[in-house]
Design a protein around this motif. Structure first.
Motif, PDB file in Angstrom:
ATOM      1  N   ALA A 226       1.071  -1.254  -0.720  1.00 45.43           N
ATOM      2  CA  ALA A 226      -0.250   0.390   0.337  1.00 45.43           C
ATOM      3  C   ALA A 226       1.302   1.073   0.317  1.00 45.43           C
ATOM      4  CB  ALA A 226      -0.744   0.083   1.502  1.00 45.43           C
ATOM      5  N   ASP A 227       2.036   1.466   0.831  1.00 40.11           N
ATOM      6  CA  ASP A 227       2.803   2.154   0.712  1.00 40.11           C
ATOM      7  C   ASP A 227       3.252   2.726  -0.452  1.00 40.11           C
ATOM      8  OD1 ASP A 227       2.503   2.560   3.654  1.00 40.11           O
ATOM      9  OD2 ASP A 227       4.016   1.124   4.208  1.00 40.11           O
ATOM     10  N   HIS A 228       3.846   1.296  -1.032  1.00 39.36           N
ATOM     11  CA  HIS A 228       4.760   1.389  -2.036  1.00 39.36           C
ATOM     12  C   HIS A 228       3.823   2.176  -3.527  1.00 39.36           C
ATOM     13  CE1 HIS A 228       7.846   0.711  -5.721  1.00 39.36           C
ATOM     14  NE2 HIS A 228       6.632  -0.359  -6.000  1.00 39.36           N
ATOM     15  N   VAL A 229       2.614   1.694  -3.538  1.00 30.92           N
ATOM     16  CA  VAL A 229       1.834   2.199  -4.598  1.00 30.92           C
ATOM     17  C   VAL A 229       1.184   3.804  -4.259  1.00 30.92           C
ATOM     18  CG1 VAL A 229      -0.808   1.976  -5.848  1.00 30.92           C
ATOM     19  CG2 VAL A 229       0.675  -0.113  -5.338  1.00 30.92           C
ATOM     20  N   ALA A 230       0.970   3.911  -3.579  1.00 37.06           N
ATOM     21  CA  ALA A 230       1.239   5.534  -3.186  1.00 37.06           C
ATOM     22  C   ALA A 230       2.555   6.410  -3.227  1.00 37.06           C
ATOM     23  CB  ALA A 230       1.082   5.317  -1.143  1.00 37.06           C
ATOM     24  N   ARG A 231       3.323   5.841  -3.382  1.00 34.32           N
ATOM     25  CA  ARG A 231       4.684   6.308  -4.048  1.00 34.32           C
ATOM     26  C   ARG A 231       4.646   6.755  -5.561  1.00 34.32           C
ATOM     27  NH1 ARG A 231       6.937   3.980   0.725  1.00 34.32           N
ATOM     28  NH2 ARG A 231       8.196   2.102  -0.794  1.00 34.32           N
ATOM     29  N   VAL A 232       4.658   5.271  -5.538  1.00 28.35           N
ATOM     30  CA  VAL A 232       4.708   5.544  -7.415  1.00 28.35           C
ATOM     31  C   VAL A 232       3.478   4.885  -8.132  1.00 28.35           C
ATOM     32  CG1 VAL A 232       7.127   3.982  -6.910  1.00 28.35           C
ATOM     33  CG2 VAL A 232       4.900   2.680  -7.566  1.00 28.35           C
ATOM     34  N   PRO A 281      -3.244  -5.113   1.019  1.00 33.45           N
ATOM     35  CA  PRO A 281      -1.854  -4.337   0.787  1.00 33.45           C
ATOM     36  C   PRO A 281      -1.029  -4.250   2.092  1.00 33.45           C
ATOM     37  CG  PRO A 281      -3.645  -3.900  -0.886  1.00 33.45           C
ATOM     38  CD  PRO A 281      -4.564  -4.437   0.634  1.00 33.45           C
ATOM     39  N   GLN A 282      -2.206  -3.370   2.874  1.00 36.84           N
ATOM     40  CA  GLN A 282      -1.503  -2.751   3.945  1.00 36.84           C
ATOM     41  C   GLN A 282      -0.907  -4.122   4.788  1.00 36.84           C
ATOM     42  OE1 GLN A 282      -4.033  -2.574   2.930  1.00 36.84           O
ATOM     43  NE2 GLN A 282      -4.478  -0.472   2.952  1.00 36.84           N
ATOM     44  N   ASN A 283      -0.877  -5.144   4.405  1.00 32.85           N
ATOM     45  CA  ASN A 283      -0.458  -6.411   5.257  1.00 32.85           C
ATOM     46  C   ASN A 283       0.246  -7.400   4.239  1.00 32.85           C
ATOM     47  OD1 ASN A 283      -1.615  -5.936   7.555  1.00 32.85           O
ATOM     48  ND2 ASN A 283      -3.843  -8.163   7.334  1.00 32.85           N
ATOM     49  N   LEU A 284       0.937  -6.728   3.096  1.00 30.76           N
ATOM     50  CA  LEU A 284       2.096  -7.267   1.851  1.00 30.76           C
ATOM     51  C   LEU A 284       2.783  -6.341   2.508  1.00 30.76           C
ATOM     52  CD1 LEU A 284      -0.080  -8.417  -0.868  1.00 30.76           C
ATOM     53  CD2 LEU A 284       0.440  -9.465   1.161  1.00 30.76           C
ATOM     54  N   LEU A 285       3.684  -6.823   3.232  1.00 33.59           N
ATOM     55  CA  LEU A 285       5.188  -6.330   3.458  1.00 33.59           C
ATOM     56  C   LEU A 285       6.487  -6.115   2.701  1.00 33.59           C
ATOM     57  CD1 LEU A 285       5.023  -5.798   7.305  1.00 33.59           C
ATOM     58  CD2 LEU A 285       4.257  -4.527   5.376  1.00 33.59           C
ATOM     59  N   TRP A 353      -6.504  -4.328  -7.463  1.00 39.21           N
ATOM     60  CA  TRP A 353      -5.971  -3.153  -6.908  1.00 39.21           C
ATOM     61  C   TRP A 353      -4.864  -2.856  -7.839  1.00 39.21           C
ATOM     62  CZ3 TRP A 353      -2.155  -1.017  -3.513  1.00 39.21           C
ATOM     63  CH2 TRP A 353      -2.539   0.107  -3.127  1.00 39.21           C
ATOM     64  N   MET A 354      -4.073  -3.960  -7.223  1.00 46.58           N
ATOM     65  CA  MET A 354      -2.531  -3.188  -7.846  1.00 46.58           C
ATOM     66  C   MET A 354      -2.527  -2.725  -8.888  1.00 46.58           C
ATOM     67  SD  MET A 354       0.448  -5.471  -6.453  1.00 46.58           S
ATOM     68  CE  MET A 354      -0.085  -7.026  -5.891  1.00 46.58           C
ATOM     69  N   LEU A 355      -3.277  -3.076  -9.981  1.00 44.87           N
ATOM     70  CA  LEU A 355      -3.863  -2.991 -11.283  1.00 44.87           C
ATOM     71  C   LEU A 355      -4.087  -1.712 -12.063  1.00 44.87           C
ATOM     72  CD1 LEU A 355      -3.808  -6.432 -13.009  1.00 44.87           C
ATOM     73  CD2 LEU A 355      -1.717  -5.003 -13.098  1.00 44.87           C
ATOM     74  N   THR A 356      -5.186  -0.999 -10.829  1.00 44.15           N
ATOM     75  CA  THR A 356      -6.272  -0.972 -11.694  1.00 44.15           C
ATOM     76  C   THR A 356      -6.614   0.798 -10.071  1.00 44.15           C
ATOM     77  OG1 THR A 356      -7.551  -1.937 -10.095  1.00 44.15           O
ATOM     78  CG2 THR A 356      -8.054  -2.258 -12.622  1.00 44.15           C
ATOM     79  N   GLY A 357      -6.112   0.680  -8.804  1.00 41.20           N
ATOM     80  CA  GLY A 357      -5.727   1.627  -7.810  1.00 41.20           C
ATOM     81  C   GLY A 357      -7.552   1.373  -7.222  1.00 41.20           C
TER      82      GLY A 357
END
Length: 422
Positions: A226-232, A281-285, A353-357
Motif C-alpha cells: 500500500a505504501d509503495h503504490v501510494a509513492r509510485v 495491501p497493508q499486510n503485504l510487506l 487493486w495494484m493494477l487498477t487503483g
C-alpha cells in the motif's frame, strides 16, 4: 457465569445461543444463521445482521425492503446499527425475535488502553524491571513509530544486546482480560509463531501483560505494498504479478503447514494449515533491495484472532474496517470461520487493486459496505482498465467470483492460472 446472548424467534422450537464473538445474518437465504421461513415474504433474503460480542449485541439493517424494527422503532439502514439489551424485540417482516442477555460480572476498561504509546512504554519498563512475563522484549530500545491504529501501535525497535532491528507491535484489549480469552488468543498466536517461510513475516516472541498483548517480529524496511503504490502509482502487470506470486508462495506453505497447537489442558496436538483472513495491501510487506524485493505476508491472522477472542471491542464494521474491500462474500456471512479460499480471493483482489487503483467492488459513499459485499459482484477488471490482457483478465475475473462459492481453492492452482495467462 460467562456472558451469552440468546435469540428466540417467536414460535420456534429452539433458541439460538451465542457464547462468543461472531456474526449472524437473519433472512430467508439458505446461508443465514437465523433462517426465516420462505413464507415470510416481507423479509429479505439478507435482511439484517447481528454483531455479537457477549454481553454486547448490535443489530444492523442491511438495506432490507421493509425495514428492521426494534421495539417498534424502525432502524436506520447501515452501520453502526443499534445496541440491544436484555428483553429487546427485533421484528423482521412478520417474524419477531426476542433477545436475552446473560451478563457476567461487569469489567472495567483498563487504564493503559487509553493510549497505545503509554501502554508500550509501561510494557518496556516492566520488562526492564524483571517481569517474568516480558523476558522476550527485555533490552529493547524504541527507535521510531511505524504505524498505529485504534487498539495498538507498531514501533521499530533495536535489541541492544545484538543490534537486531525488529517491529514491536502491541494490541490493547478494550476491557479487563479474563484468563480463558487471554489463553485462547495466545494459543492461536503460538500457531502463527510456528510459521517459517521466506514470504511470511517471522514472529520472534510474544505474550501478554495485563490487558496489553505484545509481538516482536521481523522488520521489513521497505514498508507495505500500500505504501509503495501510494509513492509510485499503479503497478505494471509484471510488477503486480511478481508481488502476487510471492504472496501465493507464502499462502501455499501456510495453508498446508503442520503447526503445534497447545490445548487448554496443557497438552499439544498437530494442526494442519492456517488461514490469514485479512490479506490486503497493508499486510503485504516489502524488504530487501529495490532490484530484488521480497514480499512477506504480515499479521498472519493476528488481528482477526484478537477480535474473534472478543478482545478488541470492535463492532463488525470496525473489526472489518478497511478489509471489507478485500473480503469475499462468504467471509462476511461466516465471519469467524474461514477456509483457505478466502485468502486466495483477497490476494486476487490485491492484484486487481495494484493494477487498477480500485478494489474489485464499487463502494458508493452512501452504501452500507457490508450490503455491498453481500449483494454486489466484482466489476470486471477490463471495465476499469481496458489494457489488461484478455486472458489474464479472465483469470482475475474468474478468481473473484464468490457466489455461490470460490472456484479456486488452493494457492498453487491460482498461481498456475496466473502464470499460464501471462
Amino acid at each position: 457465569m460467562p456472558s451469552s446472548i440468546t435469540v428466540t424467534p417467536r414460535g420456534a422450537a429452539a433458541d439460538h445461543v451465542f457464547a462468543g464473538r461472531t456474526t449472524c445474518l437473519i433472512g430467508r437465504a439458505n446461508e443465514c444463521g437465523i433462517r426465516l421461513a420462505p413464507t415470510e415474504t416481507k423479509a429479505s433474503r439478507h435482511h439484517c445482521l447481528l454483531d455479537i460480542n457477549p454481553p454486547h449485541l448490535r443489530v444492523q439493517d442491511i438495506g432490507s425492503r421493509n425495514g428492521t424494527y426494534v421495539n417498534g422503532e424502525r432502524l436506520t439502514p447501515g452501520p453502526p446499527g443499534l445496541e440491544l439489551a436484555d428483553g429487546d424485540e427485533i421484528r423482521v417482516g412478520d417474524a419477531v425475535l426476542r433477545v436475552a442477555v446473560q451478563t457476567e460480572e461487569p469489567s472495567t476498561t483498563p487504564a493503559d488502553a487509553r493510549d497505545p504509546i503509554d501502554a508500550l512504554h509501561t510494557l518496556l519498563a516492566a520488562a526492564e524491571a524483571g517481569d517474568p512475563e516480558l523476558t522476550g522484549i527485555r533490552g529493547y530500545r524504541l527507535l521510531q513509530e511505524l504505524g498505529r491504529g485504534g487498539q495498538g501501535v507498531v514501533y521499530l525497535a533495536r535489541k541492544e544486546e545484538t543490534g537486531e532491528l525488529l517491529a514491536l507491535k502491541t494490541l490493547l484489549a478494550h476491557r479487563t482480560v479474563d484468563p480463558s480469552a487471554r489463553d485462547g488468543f495466545l494459543r492461536e498466536f503460538s500457531c502463527t509463531r510456528a510459521l517459517r517461510h521466506p514470504n511470511i513475516v517471522a514472529f520472534h516472541s510474544g505474550g501478554a501483560h495485563g490487558s496489553t498483548f505484545y509481538f516482536a517480529g521481523e522488520f521489513c524496511r521497505l514498508g507495505s505494498v500500500a505504501d509503495h503504490v501510494a509513492r509510485v502509482g499503479r503497478l505494471s502487470v509484471e510488477q503486480a504479478v511478481g508481488v502476487t506470486l510471492q504472496a501465493l508462495r507464502g499462502l501455499r506453505y501456510a495453508h498446508a503447514a503442520e503447526v503445534p497447537v497447545r490445548l487448554a489442558d496443557g497438552t499439544s496436538v498437530t494442526h494442519r494449515g492456517l488461514v490469514h483472513r485479512d490479506i490486503k495491501p497493508q499486510n503485504l510487506l516489502l524488504t530487501g533491495a529495490k532490484d530484488h524485493t521480497t514480499v512477506k505476508i504480515a499479521d498472519f491472522g493476528l488481528s482477526k484472532a484478537f477480535d474473534s477472542a472478543g478482545l478488541s471491542g470492535h463492532t463488525l464494521t470496525g473489526a472489518m474496517g478497511g478489509s471489507l474491500a478485500f473480503m469475499p462474500r462468504g467471509q462476511v456471512i461466516d465471519f469467524k470461520y474461514a477456509l483457505p479460499e478466502v485468502d486466495l480471493w483477497a490476494t486476487t483482489a490485491c492484484l486487481y487493486w495494484m493494477l487498477t487503483g480500485s478494489p474489485p467492488r464499487d463502494f458508493p459513499t452512501d452504501a452500507d459496505p457490508v450490503a455491498v459485499v453481500l449483494r454486489e459482484p466484482a466489476v470486471p477488471i477490463r471495465d476499469r482498465l481496458p489494457t489488461v490482457p484478455r486472458q489474464f483478465a479472465a483469470v482475475i475475473d474468474a478468481a473473484l467470483v464468490d457466489t455461490p462459492g470460490i472456484a479456486l481453492t488452493t494457492a498453487a492452482d491460482l498461481a498456475n492460472a496466473i502464470r499460464r495467462a501471462v
